[in-house]
Design a protein around this motif. Structure first.
Motif, mmCIF file in Angstrom:
data_model
loop_
_atom_site.group_PDB
_atom_site.id
_atom_site.type_symbol
_atom_site.label_atom_id
_atom_site.label_comp_id
_atom_site.label_asym_id
_atom_site.label_seq_id
_atom_site.Cartn_x
_atom_site.Cartn_y
_atom_site.Cartn_z
ATOM 1 N N GLY A 14 45.025 -28.459 9.292
ATOM 2 C CA GLY A 14 44.879 -29.709 8.545
ATOM 3 C C GLY A 14 43.721 -30.529 9.071
ATOM 4 N N GLY A 15 43.902 -31.858 9.121
ATOM 5 C CA GLY A 15 42.800 -32.725 9.521
ATOM 6 C C GLY A 15 42.265 -32.418 10.907
ATOM 7 N N ILE A 16 43.160 -32.249 11.876
ATOM 8 C CA ILE A 16 42.751 -31.952 13.250
ATOM 9 C C ILE A 16 42.496 -30.455 13.422
ATOM 10 C CG2 ILE A 16 43.400 -32.052 15.681
ATOM 11 C CD1 ILE A 16 42.863 -34.787 14.382
ATOM 12 N N GLY A 17 43.484 -29.650 13.060
ATOM 13 C CA GLY A 17 43.354 -28.203 13.237
ATOM 14 C C GLY A 17 42.204 -27.611 12.448
ATOM 15 N N VAL A 79 50.079 -29.188 13.995
ATOM 16 C CA VAL A 79 50.958 -29.605 12.908
ATOM 17 C C VAL A 79 51.550 -30.970 13.225
ATOM 18 C CG1 VAL A 79 51.542 -27.234 12.271
ATOM 19 C CG2 VAL A 79 52.941 -28.431 13.961
ATOM 20 N N LYS A 80 52.145 -31.591 12.218
ATOM 21 C CA LYS A 80 52.870 -32.834 12.455
ATOM 22 C C LYS A 80 54.143 -32.523 13.247
ATOM 23 C CE LYS A 80 50.399 -35.824 9.990
ATOM 24 N NZ LYS A 80 49.787 -37.032 10.555
ATOM 25 N N HIS A 81 54.554 -33.491 14.050
ATOM 26 C CA HIS A 81 55.765 -33.300 14.850
ATOM 27 C C HIS A 81 56.967 -32.996 13.969
ATOM 28 C CE1 HIS A 81 58.398 -33.718 18.292
ATOM 29 N NE2 HIS A 81 57.365 -33.982 19.053
ATOM 30 N N THR A 82 56.972 -33.575 12.766
ATOM 31 C CA THR A 82 58.097 -33.376 11.852
ATOM 32 C C THR A 82 58.198 -31.936 11.363
ATOM 33 O OG1 THR A 82 56.617 -34.181 10.107
ATOM 34 C CG2 THR A 82 58.148 -35.766 11.045
ATOM 35 N N ALA A 83 57.104 -31.183 11.434
ATOM 36 C CA ALA A 83 57.096 -29.796 10.969
ATOM 37 C C ALA A 83 57.051 -28.798 12.119
ATOM 38 C CB ALA A 83 55.886 -29.560 10.052
ATOM 39 N N LEU A 84 57.185 -29.287 13.355
ATOM 40 C CA LEU A 84 56.932 -28.434 14.513
ATOM 41 C C LEU A 84 57.897 -27.255 14.609
ATOM 42 C CD1 LEU A 84 55.338 -27.913 17.112
ATOM 43 C CD2 LEU A 84 56.932 -29.443 18.298
ATOM 44 N N ASP A 85 59.185 -27.504 14.499
ATOM 45 C CA ASP A 85 60.162 -26.435 14.712
ATOM 46 C C ASP A 85 59.941 -25.266 13.764
ATOM 47 O OD1 ASP A 85 61.376 -27.675 16.827
ATOM 48 O OD2 ASP A 85 63.000 -28.546 15.652
ATOM 49 N N SER A 86 59.772 -25.555 12.486
ATOM 50 C CA SER A 86 59.576 -24.467 11.521
ATOM 51 C C SER A 86 58.208 -23.816 11.705
ATOM 52 C CB SER A 86 59.729 -24.990 10.090
ATOM 53 O OG SER A 86 58.812 -26.044 9.833
#
Length: 300
Positions: A14-17, A79-86
């Motif tokens: 995304g923006g950073i990656g 990734v966003k922290h909210t999507a980290l586990d998946s």
């Protein structure tokens, strides 16, 4: 890890990656972006297109896959922290091998969680200071006149950190290795939390927050600095305020952009983590507690 050409996976282009993937690929490194099927198809066909006043406009060819299938020198987690586990399902520990896992995540609690899942001596947290946005799959707009990375990692081989830092620095972002992981993460948190929470709470860019809500910003900066100090991090409220004042007035936080796009916010990773640290250390943070509660009540 050779200093000349690395194989780097990027989880979440995304923006950073996406910015880091494009810069590293342009510099001659092998880059494998890990994402969903549609994004993977787009990146394979079109590469990553970066528009940047600092680094220029360019397109870089990258490889792309839905899961890591081979060892790499490093895997950048963006990734966003909210999507980290998946998202981490795309990086099986066995496939990562001896590769460094480098999380560019907001907050201060993720290194412990990652070290419970991967080899602790391979987790090398990083902090990036940049404004960069994915405007479409594989299309990145880098808006800030700077891009700076702090790389750290307690127990991680220093030679490997230095080699990765050298590669990142040569590719574009000014990169340094810091010895104190806690200080590095709290330095970012001390800046990010007031900025993210208030721009999102009021739906205003930084320039309006620092003029219309100056007292609240100052109080939140002082509270966050007190929690940082108690947690073993730096505490310089005046410096934080000076940095806010130096930013372009139209600057928005990534949390604010997520709110505008009706995406799930990293409220727990930033605000929640701040409140939990404050409670652990007995630090009073009434402004932070109120703003986090108001954001939560608003459905965020």
């Amino acid at each position: 890890m050779a200093n000349d050409e690395l194989t780097v996976a990027v989880l979440g282009p995304g923006g950073i990656g996406g910015l880091l993937a494009g810069l590293l690929a342009r510099a001659g490194h092998r880059v494998i972006c890990l994402a969903g099927e549609e994004t993977t198809k787009t990146l394979t066909a079109d590469g990553i297109r970066v528009r940047s006043g600092l680094f220029g406009d360019f397109t870089a060819r990258v490889e792309a896959d839905t899961v890591l299938r081979e060892p790499v020198d490093a895997c950048l987690v963006a990734v966003k922290h909210t999507a980290l586990d998946s998202a981490l399902d795309r990086v099986p520990p066995a496939a990562l091998g001896d590769g460094l896992l480098v999380p560019f995540l907001n907050g201060v609690e993720h290194p412990a969680a990652l070290r419970a899942r991967y080899r602790p001596d391979l987790v090398a947290p990083a902090v990036i200071r940049v404004e960069s946005t994915r405007v479409a799959a594989g299309v990145i707009e880098h808006g800030s006149p700077f891009a700076e990375i702090d790389l750290t990692g307690e127990g991680v081989d220093r030679g490997r950190l230095d080699a990765l830092a050298q590669a990142l620095d040569a590719a574009g972002p000014a990169t340094r290795v810091l010895d104190d992981e806690t200080a590095a993460l709290w330095a970012k948190m001390s800046f990010l939390a007031p900025f993210a929470l208030l721009t999102t709470r009021y739906g205003l860019p930084l320039g309006d927050v620092r003029t219309q809500h100056r007292d609240e910003l100052t109080a939140l900066v002082e509270e966050t600095a007190a929690v940082s100090r108690a947690s073993g991090g730096p505490a310089d409220p005046a410096q934080a305020l000076a940095r806010y004042d130096a930013f372009p007035p139209q600057t928005k936080s990534s949390m604010q952009r997520d709110a505008e796009a009706d995406r799930t916010l990293e409220l727990d990773a930033i605000g929640g983590a701040l409140l939990r640290a404050a409670e652990r250390h007995g630090v009073s943070v009434p402004v932070a507690a109120r703003v986090v509660r108001e954001l939560g009540d608003a459905g965020h």
